[in-house]
Design a protein around this motif. Structure first.
Motif, PDB file in Angstrom:
ATOM      1  N   LYS A 282      42.908  46.285  31.927  1.00 15.76           N
ATOM      2  CA  LYS A 282      41.895  45.267  32.188  1.00 15.76           C
ATOM      3  C   LYS A 282      42.478  43.935  32.648  1.00 15.76           C
ATOM      4  CE  LYS A 282      37.830  46.455  29.454  1.00 15.76           C
ATOM      5  NZ  LYS A 282      37.038  46.076  28.268  1.00 15.76           N
ATOM      6  N   ASP A 283      43.464  43.439  31.939  1.00 16.85           N
ATOM      7  CA  ASP A 283      44.005  42.114  32.257  1.00 16.85           C
ATOM      8  C   ASP A 283      44.606  42.083  33.652  1.00 16.85           C
ATOM      9  OD1 ASP A 283      43.216  41.230  29.776  1.00 16.85           O
ATOM     10  OD2 ASP A 283      45.194  41.418  28.860  1.00 16.85           O
ATOM     11  N   GLU A 286      41.869  42.269  36.325  1.00 18.74           N
ATOM     12  CA  GLU A 286      41.155  41.001  36.460  1.00 18.74           C
ATOM     13  C   GLU A 286      41.947  40.014  37.316  1.00 18.74           C
ATOM     14  OE1 GLU A 286      38.967  37.567  33.724  1.00 18.74           O
ATOM     15  OE2 GLU A 286      40.409  38.933  32.805  1.00 18.74           O
ATOM     16  N   ARG A 292      36.619  40.424  35.995  1.00 20.63           N
ATOM     17  CA  ARG A 292      37.001  41.251  34.852  1.00 20.63           C
ATOM     18  C   ARG A 292      36.183  42.531  34.844  1.00 20.63           C
ATOM     19  NH1 ARG A 292      40.472  40.937  30.948  1.00 20.63           N
ATOM     20  NH2 ARG A 292      40.166  41.996  28.942  1.00 20.63           N
ATOM     21  N   ARG A 312      32.569  41.189  27.936  1.00 21.37           N
ATOM     22  CA  ARG A 312      33.629  42.187  28.166  1.00 21.37           C
ATOM     23  C   ARG A 312      34.567  42.306  26.965  1.00 21.37           C
ATOM     24  NH1 ARG A 312      30.588  41.008  32.385  1.00 21.37           N
ATOM     25  NH2 ARG A 312      31.324  41.574  34.472  1.00 21.37           N
TER      26      ARG A 312
END
Length: 543
Positions: A282-283, A286, A292, A312
């Protein structure tokens, strides 16, 4: 009124209330919906041939009786009916049959029926997830009446193939690649063609498997240029807007000495991810996409069951998709060690924050599965979210249950699969166990620890590289999904470590039990490897 028309004619607050009001429920109201829909499903399911079998001829009169008398089930309890598509045994007439992986090789496919009412719930919940994916705060979303959409998910008969099928009648989406073309493409070709079209014309939304999106992100410049350098023939199909964005991105890249990011080309309304490893990426996604990802969860048997919200920061389960029961991790492990033990289950309003649970579902609205062990593990992050005003638990997907090694959502490797591949390879393996691990980029793989037969090891040399290459051939032959991992994601799904013959026997003697064949605990692996090192060095046992 179509969802598209609602976006044009209704106030955002009205649309939000229609699709996302389940987030306003109190825990008492949430459980009220769960109980009411379960009572309806018990009656519907109980009148079917499948229900008579599972219920053992008696329809439970209450939710409590249902949980006390109906056994926990697995796909084996349904296989003869569903694999033969015996419609006369089902509680509702199917509109579509979905497929998914069962056990690689020996039992490759599971199928699940979806009736009209189930599809209606699925459609409503997918539209809710789209609103949430386009939101950054409660009740506020940015969603155009139409959207250019990059679609990197498997088509029908896989569950993700329902997304466009259910969204298209309600919302104008231009899918890349066009849905009519997808059926004629391999999954790999679908992703390449789709991304090429997205780079040429721009996109508003991106639906994809987390592992595929991550691979595209890591190889972004190759994807948009068609292989390294930008050539004129690759640029003539770009729209003026995308040519301008590409030129500006290349200028900034050269000026700053940084690679081009997807966010330099695309201004996404929503990035929607599915898959077993979304949380790991995810990070980085993003940072690359400027948006995100919103994670949604479900499966072939349970339908679409969960979505993140505007924050999120955890999954919320839709109250109208399934009745949810949860087996605490320790109960699950006890059941794995003792096949006669029946694990206890808990309801949504009986959970403990920070606890890991195996999910058990009963599908509503004419579904074919009751008290069904999906094989997925979730962690309850919190019982309520006061900051976001949620009076219900939020979850994080952990992994498949320990008896299954899931790699990037593509393949599910079980003890039977490994044992069968070893038999097919005719390698003289004395003992083994397999453990799911991650590389430096958070990509999962199977680490197979092997002891060779003592006589064979002395007769001819066997290296870890030879074992990996030899067994890899048989895994690719036995499990076609395994072969896709390297071709689509560029990862080697297996590593092998040779152990000294007798190490696992010494472990069993010391601890009074054999090490589990699939995914033993990390501490068990550490203890066994210590015995290996101590034995090789001629040292004593660990104190």
């Amino acid at each position: 009124m179509r969802f598209r028309d609602k976006l044009s004619k209704m106030e955002p607050e009205e649309i939000w209330k229609q699709y996302c009001s389940f987030l306003d429920l109190s825990m008492e109201q949430y459980m009220g919906i769960q109980f009411r829909l379960l009572e309806e499903q018990i009656q519907l399911f109980g009148r079917s041939g499948l229900g008579q079998r599972i219920f053992r001829g008696k329809i439970p009169a209450s939710v409590d009786e249902f949980r006390q008398t109906v056994p926990l089930t697995t796909y084996d309890d349904y296989a003869d009916v569903l694999l033969q598509k015996r419609v006369e045994m089902l509680p509702s007439e199917p509109m579509v049959w979905l497929e998914t992986t069962w056990e690689s090789g020996s039992r490759p496919v599971k199928v699940a029926p979806y009736c009209k009412e189930m599809l209606g719930v699925y459609q409503n919940n997918i539209l809710a997830a789209m609103l949430l994916a386009a939101s950054r705060q409660r009740g506020k979303f940015t969603l155009k009446p139409s959207a250019r959409t990059l679609y990197c998910l498997a088509p029908l008969p896989y569950a993700t193939g329902l997304f466009p099928l259910l969204i298209e009648p309600e919302y104008d989406m231009q899918f890349f690649p066009p849905l009519n073309d997808v059926a004629r493409m391999s999954f790999s070709e679908q992703n390449k063609v789709g991304f090429k079209l997205a780079a040429q014309r721009g996109i508003d939304m991106f639906f994809g498997m987390s592992s595929i999106i991550y691979t595209i992100t890591k190889n972004f410049n190759d994807f948009i240029s068609g292989g390294g350098k930008f050539k004129l023939r690759n640029l003539i199909h770009f729209t003026p807007t995308m040519l301008y964005r590409l030129a500006m991105a290349k200028y900034r890249s050269a000026r700053d000495g940084t690679p081009i990011r997807p966010a330099d080309l695309f201004d996404l309304q929503a990035l929607v991810c599915v898959g077993t490893d979304t949380e790991l990426f995810k990070d980085e996604l993003e940072k690359a996409w400027g948006c995100r990802p919103l994670e949604i969860h479900g499966g072939t048997e349970p339908t679409c069951i969960g979505t993140e919200t505007w924050s999120r920061n955890g999954l919320v389960f839709f109250p109208d998709a399934c009745f949810y029961e949860f087996i605490p991790e320790q109960e699950m492990l006890r059941g794995m060690d003792d096949s006669t033990y029946v694990p206890k289950t808990y309801l949504m309003n009986e959970l403990t924050a920070g606890q890991n649970y195996e999910l058990v579902i009963t599908v509503f609205k004419g579904g074919a599965f009751v008290r069904y062990r999906v094989g997925d593990m979730y962690r309850c992050l919190r019982l309520r979210n006061e900051r976001d005003g949620l009076d219900m638990p939020q979850f994080e997907y952990i992994d498949r249950i320990p008896s299954v090694i899931d790699i990037a959502g593509f393949t599910r490797i079980t003890e039977n699969a490994v044992r069968r591949v070893i038999e097919m390879s005719r390698l003289e393996v004395h003992d083994w166990f397999a453990f799911k691990e991650y590389d430096g980029e958070n990509r999962s793989f199977m680490h197979l620890y092997v002891e060779m037969d003592e006589h064979a090891a002395a007769t001819y040399p066997v290296t870890e590289r030879i074992l990996r290459e030899h067994m890899g051939i048989y895994f690719r032959h036995y499990d076609h999904d395994y072969e896709d991992l390297k071709r689509l994601l560029g990862v080697d799904p297996m590593q092998i470590t040779l152990l000294t013959t007798g190490t696992m026997a010494r472990y069993a003697d010391k601890y009074g039990r054999p090490i589990r064949k699939i995914n033993p605990s990390t501490q068990d692996v550490v203890d066994l490897l210590y015995l290996q090192r101590a034995g090789d060095a001629g040292g004593g046992e660990r104190k």
